[in-house]
Motif scaffolding. Structure first.
Motif, PDB file in Angstrom:
ATOM      1  N   PRO A  20      28.034  -7.464  18.681  1.00 37.81           N
ATOM      2  CA  PRO A  20      28.946  -7.979  19.713  1.00 37.81           C
ATOM      3  C   PRO A  20      28.333  -9.109  20.539  1.00 37.81           C
ATOM      4  O   PRO A  20      29.019 -10.076  20.883  1.00 37.81           O
ATOM      5  N   LEU A  21      27.039  -9.003  20.838  1.00 32.06           N
ATOM      6  CA  LEU A  21      26.394 -10.048  21.624  1.00 32.06           C
ATOM      7  C   LEU A  21      26.282 -11.343  20.819  1.00 32.06           C
ATOM      8  O   LEU A  21      26.439 -12.438  21.367  1.00 32.06           O
ATOM      9  N   GLN A  22      26.023 -11.233  19.527  1.00 34.12           N
ATOM     10  CA  GLN A  22      25.984 -12.429  18.691  1.00 34.12           C
ATOM     11  C   GLN A  22      27.357 -13.073  18.600  1.00 34.12           C
ATOM     12  O   GLN A  22      27.482 -14.309  18.604  1.00 34.12           O
ATOM     13  N   LEU A  23      28.398 -12.251  18.512  1.00 35.25           N
ATOM     14  CA  LEU A  23      29.764 -12.780  18.478  1.00 35.25           C
ATOM     15  C   LEU A  23      30.087 -13.512  19.767  1.00 35.25           C
ATOM     16  O   LEU A  23      30.662 -14.618  19.742  1.00 35.25           O
ATOM     17  N   LEU A  24      29.711 -12.912  20.899  1.00 30.20           N
ATOM     18  CA  LEU A  24      29.948 -13.575  22.186  1.00 30.20           C
ATOM     19  C   LEU A  24      29.170 -14.878  22.284  1.00 30.20           C
ATOM     20  O   LEU A  24      29.666 -15.877  22.813  1.00 30.20           O
ATOM     21  N   GLY A  25      27.946 -14.901  21.756  1.00 26.75           N
ATOM     22  CA  GLY A  25      27.155 -16.122  21.775  1.00 26.75           C
ATOM     23  C   GLY A  25      27.669 -17.175  20.826  1.00 26.75           C
ATOM     24  O   GLY A  25      27.458 -18.381  21.048  1.00 26.75           O
ATOM     25  N   ALA A  26      28.366 -16.756  19.756  1.00 24.75           N
ATOM     26  CA  ALA A  26      28.876 -17.726  18.778  1.00 24.75           C
ATOM     27  C   ALA A  26      30.204 -18.344  19.206  1.00 24.75           C
ATOM     28  O   ALA A  26      30.583 -19.406  18.692  1.00 24.75           O
ATOM     29  N   LEU A  27      30.906 -17.712  20.126  1.00 22.63           N
ATOM     30  CA  LEU A  27      32.207 -18.234  20.553  1.00 22.63           C
ATOM     31  C   LEU A  27      32.144 -19.677  21.066  1.00 22.63           C
ATOM     32  O   LEU A  27      32.989 -20.501  20.702  1.00 22.63           O
ATOM     33  N   PRO A  28      31.166 -20.039  21.908  1.00 20.83           N
ATOM     34  CA  PRO A  28      31.122 -21.425  22.382  1.00 20.83           C
ATOM     35  C   PRO A  28      30.921 -22.428  21.251  1.00 20.83           C
ATOM     36  O   PRO A  28      31.520 -23.517  21.268  1.00 20.83           O
ATOM     37  N   VAL A  29      30.072 -22.079  20.294  1.00 30.22           N
ATOM     38  CA  VAL A  29      29.845 -22.995  19.172  1.00 30.22           C
ATOM     39  C   VAL A  29      31.138 -23.208  18.401  1.00 30.22           C
ATOM     40  O   VAL A  29      31.509 -24.344  18.061  1.00 30.22           O
ATOM     41  N   LEU A  30      31.848 -22.113  18.138  1.00 28.95           N
ATOM     42  CA  LEU A  30      33.121 -22.212  17.421  1.00 28.95           C
ATOM     43  C   LEU A  30      34.134 -23.032  18.218  1.00 28.95           C
ATOM     44  O   LEU A  30      34.850 -23.871  17.654  1.00 28.95           O
ATOM     45  N   ALA A  31      34.188 -22.809  19.537  1.00 32.73           N
ATOM     46  CA  ALA A  31      35.143 -23.535  20.379  1.00 32.73           C
ATOM     47  C   ALA A  31      34.852 -25.028  20.382  1.00 32.73           C
ATOM     48  O   ALA A  31      35.773 -25.852  20.284  1.00 32.73           O
ATOM     49  N   VAL A 133      21.229  -7.785  30.123  1.00 30.71           N
ATOM     50  CA  VAL A 133      21.289  -8.419  28.796  1.00 30.71           C
ATOM     51  C   VAL A 133      22.686  -8.961  28.509  1.00 30.71           C
ATOM     52  O   VAL A 133      22.843 -10.142  28.147  1.00 30.71           O
ATOM     53  N   PRO A 134      23.765  -8.164  28.652  1.00 28.61           N
ATOM     54  CA  PRO A 134      25.106  -8.746  28.463  1.00 28.61           C
ATOM     55  C   PRO A 134      25.425  -9.843  29.473  1.00 28.61           C
ATOM     56  O   PRO A 134      26.147 -10.791  29.155  1.00 28.61           O
ATOM     57  N   ALA A 135      24.885  -9.716  30.707  1.00 26.11           N
ATOM     58  CA  ALA A 135      25.173 -10.721  31.731  1.00 26.11           C
ATOM     59  C   ALA A 135      24.602 -12.083  31.353  1.00 26.11           C
ATOM     60  O   ALA A 135      25.248 -13.120  31.551  1.00 26.11           O
ATOM     61  N   VAL A 136      23.384 -12.105  30.810  1.00 26.10           N
ATOM     62  CA  VAL A 136      22.773 -13.381  30.417  1.00 26.10           C
ATOM     63  C   VAL A 136      23.581 -14.042  29.310  1.00 26.10           C
ATOM     64  O   VAL A 136      23.876 -15.245  29.357  1.00 26.10           O
ATOM     65  N   VAL A 137      23.959 -13.252  28.294  1.00 28.81           N
ATOM     66  CA  VAL A 137      24.751 -13.802  27.192  1.00 28.81           C
ATOM     67  C   VAL A 137      26.118 -14.253  27.696  1.00 28.81           C
ATOM     68  O   VAL A 137      26.628 -15.317  27.311  1.00 28.81           O
ATOM     69  N   THR A 138      26.732 -13.451  28.569  1.00 27.53           N
ATOM     70  CA  THR A 138      28.038 -13.798  29.121  1.00 27.53           C
ATOM     71  C   THR A 138      27.978 -15.087  29.923  1.00 27.53           C
ATOM     72  O   THR A 138      28.844 -15.968  29.781  1.00 27.53           O
ATOM     73  N   LEU A 139      26.980 -15.222  30.779  1.00 30.83           N
ATOM     74  CA  LEU A 139      26.852 -16.412  31.614  1.00 30.83           C
ATOM     75  C   LEU A 139      26.718 -17.666  30.767  1.00 30.83           C
ATOM     76  O   LEU A 139      27.390 -18.676  31.013  1.00 30.83           O
ATOM     77  N   ALA A 140      25.863 -17.607  29.752  1.00 24.63           N
ATOM     78  CA  ALA A 140      25.672 -18.776  28.890  1.00 24.63           C
ATOM     79  C   ALA A 140      26.927 -19.088  28.089  1.00 24.63           C
ATOM     80  O   ALA A 140      27.360 -20.254  27.999  1.00 24.63           O
ATOM     81  N   SER A 141      27.541 -18.069  27.518  1.00 25.30           N
ATOM     82  CA  SER A 141      28.699 -18.271  26.654  1.00 25.30           C
ATOM     83  C   SER A 141      29.905 -18.791  27.426  1.00 25.30           C
ATOM     84  O   SER A 141      30.537 -19.786  27.038  1.00 25.30           O
ATOM     85  N   VAL A 142      30.244 -18.133  28.523  1.00 28.55           N
ATOM     86  CA  VAL A 142      31.435 -18.518  29.285  1.00 28.55           C
ATOM     87  C   VAL A 142      31.245 -19.884  29.940  1.00 28.55           C
ATOM     88  O   VAL A 142      32.202 -20.658  30.054  1.00 28.55           O
ATOM     89  N   SER A 143      30.023 -20.226  30.345  1.00 33.23           N
ATOM     90  CA  SER A 143      29.770 -21.542  30.929  1.00 33.23           C
ATOM     91  C   SER A 143      30.065 -22.653  29.922  1.00 33.23           C
ATOM     92  O   SER A 143      30.719 -23.656  30.257  1.00 33.23           O
ATOM     93  N   VAL A 144      29.608 -22.472  28.688  1.00 36.53           N
ATOM     94  CA  VAL A 144      29.862 -23.486  27.658  1.00 36.53           C
ATOM     95  C   VAL A 144      31.346 -23.539  27.309  1.00 36.53           C
ATOM     96  O   VAL A 144      31.922 -24.627  27.133  1.00 36.53           O
ATOM     97  N   TYR A 183      35.070 -14.266  36.921  1.00 33.35           N
ATOM     98  CA  TYR A 183      35.819 -13.138  36.371  1.00 33.35           C
ATOM     99  C   TYR A 183      34.989 -12.378  35.336  1.00 33.35           C
ATOM    100  O   TYR A 183      35.005 -11.143  35.299  1.00 33.35           O
ATOM    101  N   ALA A 184      34.270 -13.113  34.471  1.00 30.64           N
ATOM    102  CA  ALA A 184      33.492 -12.467  33.417  1.00 30.64           C
ATOM    103  C   ALA A 184      32.396 -11.583  34.010  1.00 30.64           C
ATOM    104  O   ALA A 184      32.228 -10.421  33.608  1.00 30.64           O
ATOM    105  N   LEU A 185      31.641 -12.104  34.980  1.00 32.10           N
ATOM    106  CA  LEU A 185      30.566 -11.317  35.582  1.00 32.10           C
ATOM    107  C   LEU A 185      31.113 -10.169  36.422  1.00 32.10           C
ATOM    108  O   LEU A 185      30.532  -9.083  36.467  1.00 32.10           O
TER     109      LEU A 185
END
Length: 326
Positions: A20-31, A133-144, A183-185
Motif C-alpha cells: 500500500p505504501l508503494q502504491l501511495l508513493g507511485a500515485l504522483p509519478v502516474l499522475a 511512516v505513513p505520514a512521511v509517504v503521505t506528505l510526499a505523495s500528496v504534495s506532488v 486533509y490527508a494528515l
C-alpha cells in the motif's frame, strides 16, 4: 522503498505494509505522466485545428464538423482534471481507512500488537512508527499530486481552454494548494485514533469514513467565513460588474442609514419594486464576495485548522495508549 536505513518499529511498519505504501508513493509519478501526456496530446490537437484555418469564434462554411470535433477533444482535458480533483478528494479517506484498519485496528483486534510491545519496544515508539511512516509517504505523495494538479489547471488557464473551471469549485479547491495535505494528515491521525480506541478493524474504518464526511461537510459550510470577505456597493443601473473569478458570499440591500436588508426585501420583478425601495429607504445594493486572490488565505487558514485537529488526534491517541499500556 528501502528498509536499510530504518530500524526498529519503523522498519517493521514498512515491511508489513510495503505494497500500500508503494502504491501511495507511485500515485504522483502516474499522475505526472498522465497529465503531461494529456497536455502534449491536447497541444497536438490544438495545432492540428489551427492548421485547418477554422475558428471557434467565427465558424466558416464547411468548418462545423471540424469545430465540433475539436471542442469534443478539448473537453477531454477538463474531464481528466475533474477526475484528478475527485481522486484528491477521496484520497484522504482512503489514507484514514488504511491507518484505521490494516495499520492499527487489525493489530489491536488480533492482539498482535502485544508481540511488538514484548520485544523491548515501548508503546510510544510503537505508535509513533505506526503513524510516522505513513505520514512521511503521505506528505510526499500528496504534495506532488497537489503540485501536479495546480500545474495542469494553470496550464489550462494559460492556454485559454473553452471549458474553464473556477478556483472555488470543490474539485478544484480541494485538489490544489495546501488543503489536500491538511486533509490527508488529519485523516491519517483520525484513522489512527479510531483504530486505537475502537480496536475493531471494520468499525474503525467505518467510523473514519463517517468522520471524513462530517469534516468535509463542516468545512464546506464554514469555509467562506474563514477569511474576511470584500464588499462592493452600487446603485441600480450603474453598470456594476461582478468581479471575474469571485465567489458570491452574500447579496442584499443597503438603506440610506447603512442598515443591511436581505435581497428578498425588494424583488426586482415585483410591480411595486420602486415603491418598495422608497418605502424602505433603500439606496444601494451590496455584494459580499471572495475574489480569486483569497484562494491562498482561505487555503492556509483551513490547512492550519486541519493540522491542529491532526495534532489533537495524535495527542489523544498517545494519551489513550499511555493509560492502557503505561
Amino acid at each position: 522503498m528501502s528498509t536499510i536505513a530504518l530500524r526498529g518499529p519503523a522498519r517493521v511498519v514498512l515491511a508489513q505494509h510495503r505494497r500500500p505504501l508503494q502504491l501511495l508513493g507511485a500515485l504522483p509519478v502516474l499522475a505526472v505522466v498522465v497529465l503531461a501526456g494529456a497536455w502534449l496530446w491536447t497541444d497536438h490537437v490544438a495545432d492540428a485545428f489551427a492548421a485547418t484555418g477554422c475558428s471557434v469564434e467565427h465558424t466558416t462554411r464547411g468548418c462545423g464538423d471540424t469545430v465540433r470535433e475539436f471542442l469534443d477533444r478539448e473537453l477531454w482535458m477538463p474531464k481528466l482534471l475533474d477526475w484528478a480533483g475527485l481522486l484528491m478528494m477521496v484520497l484522504p479517506a482512503f489514507i484514514g481507512i488504511f491507518v484505521a484498519g490494516p495499520v492499527i485496528g487489525r493489530e489491536m483486534e488480533s492482539g498482535t500488537y502485544r508481540l511488538a510491545l514484548s520485544q523491548s519496544v515501548a508503546p510510544a515508539p510503537w505508535l509513533a512508527a505506526k503513524l510516522a511512516v505513513p505520514a512521511v509517504v503521505t506528505l510526499a505523495s500528496v504534495s506532488v499530486l497537489s503540485a501536479a494538479c495546480a500545474w495542469a489547471r494553470a496550464r489550462a488557464r494559460t492556454d485559454g481552454t473553452h471549458y474553464p473551471s473556477e478556483w472555488h469549485e470543490r474539485t478544484v479547491y480541494g485538489s490544489m494548494g495546501t488543503v489536500p495535505i491538511g486533509y490527508a494528515l488529519c485523516m491519517l491521525a483520525l484513522g489512527g485514533l479510531a483504530g486505537l480506541v475502537l480496536r475493531r478493524t471494520v468499525t474503525a474504518m467505518v467510523v473514519t469514513v463517517m468522520g471524513y464526511g462530517a469534516l468535509v461537510a463542516a468545512f464546506d459550510s464554514v469555509r467562506n467565513n474563514l477569511w474576511p470577505t470584500l464588499t462592493d456597493t452600487f446603485k441600480l443601473g450603474s453598470g456594476y460588474r461582478f468581479p471575474d473569478g469571485a465567489i458570491n458570499v452574500g447579496t442584499g440591500w443597503l438603506t440610506n442609514s447603512g442598515r443591511r436588508l436581505p435581497h428578498s426585501a425588494c424583488l426586482e420583478w415585483s410591480p411595486d419594486f420602486k415603491q418598495c425601495l422608497a418605502e424602505k429607504n433603500i439606496g444601494l445594493r451590496y455584494f459580499d464576495y471572495h475574489p480569486a486572490s483569497h484562494f491562498w488565505p482561505l487555503q492556509l487558514v483551513e490547512t492550519g485548522i486541519l493540522l491542529a485537529l491532526a495534532a489533537l488526534a495524535v495527542a489523544v491517541a498517545f494519551r489513550v495508549l499511555r493509560r492502557r499500556h503505561g
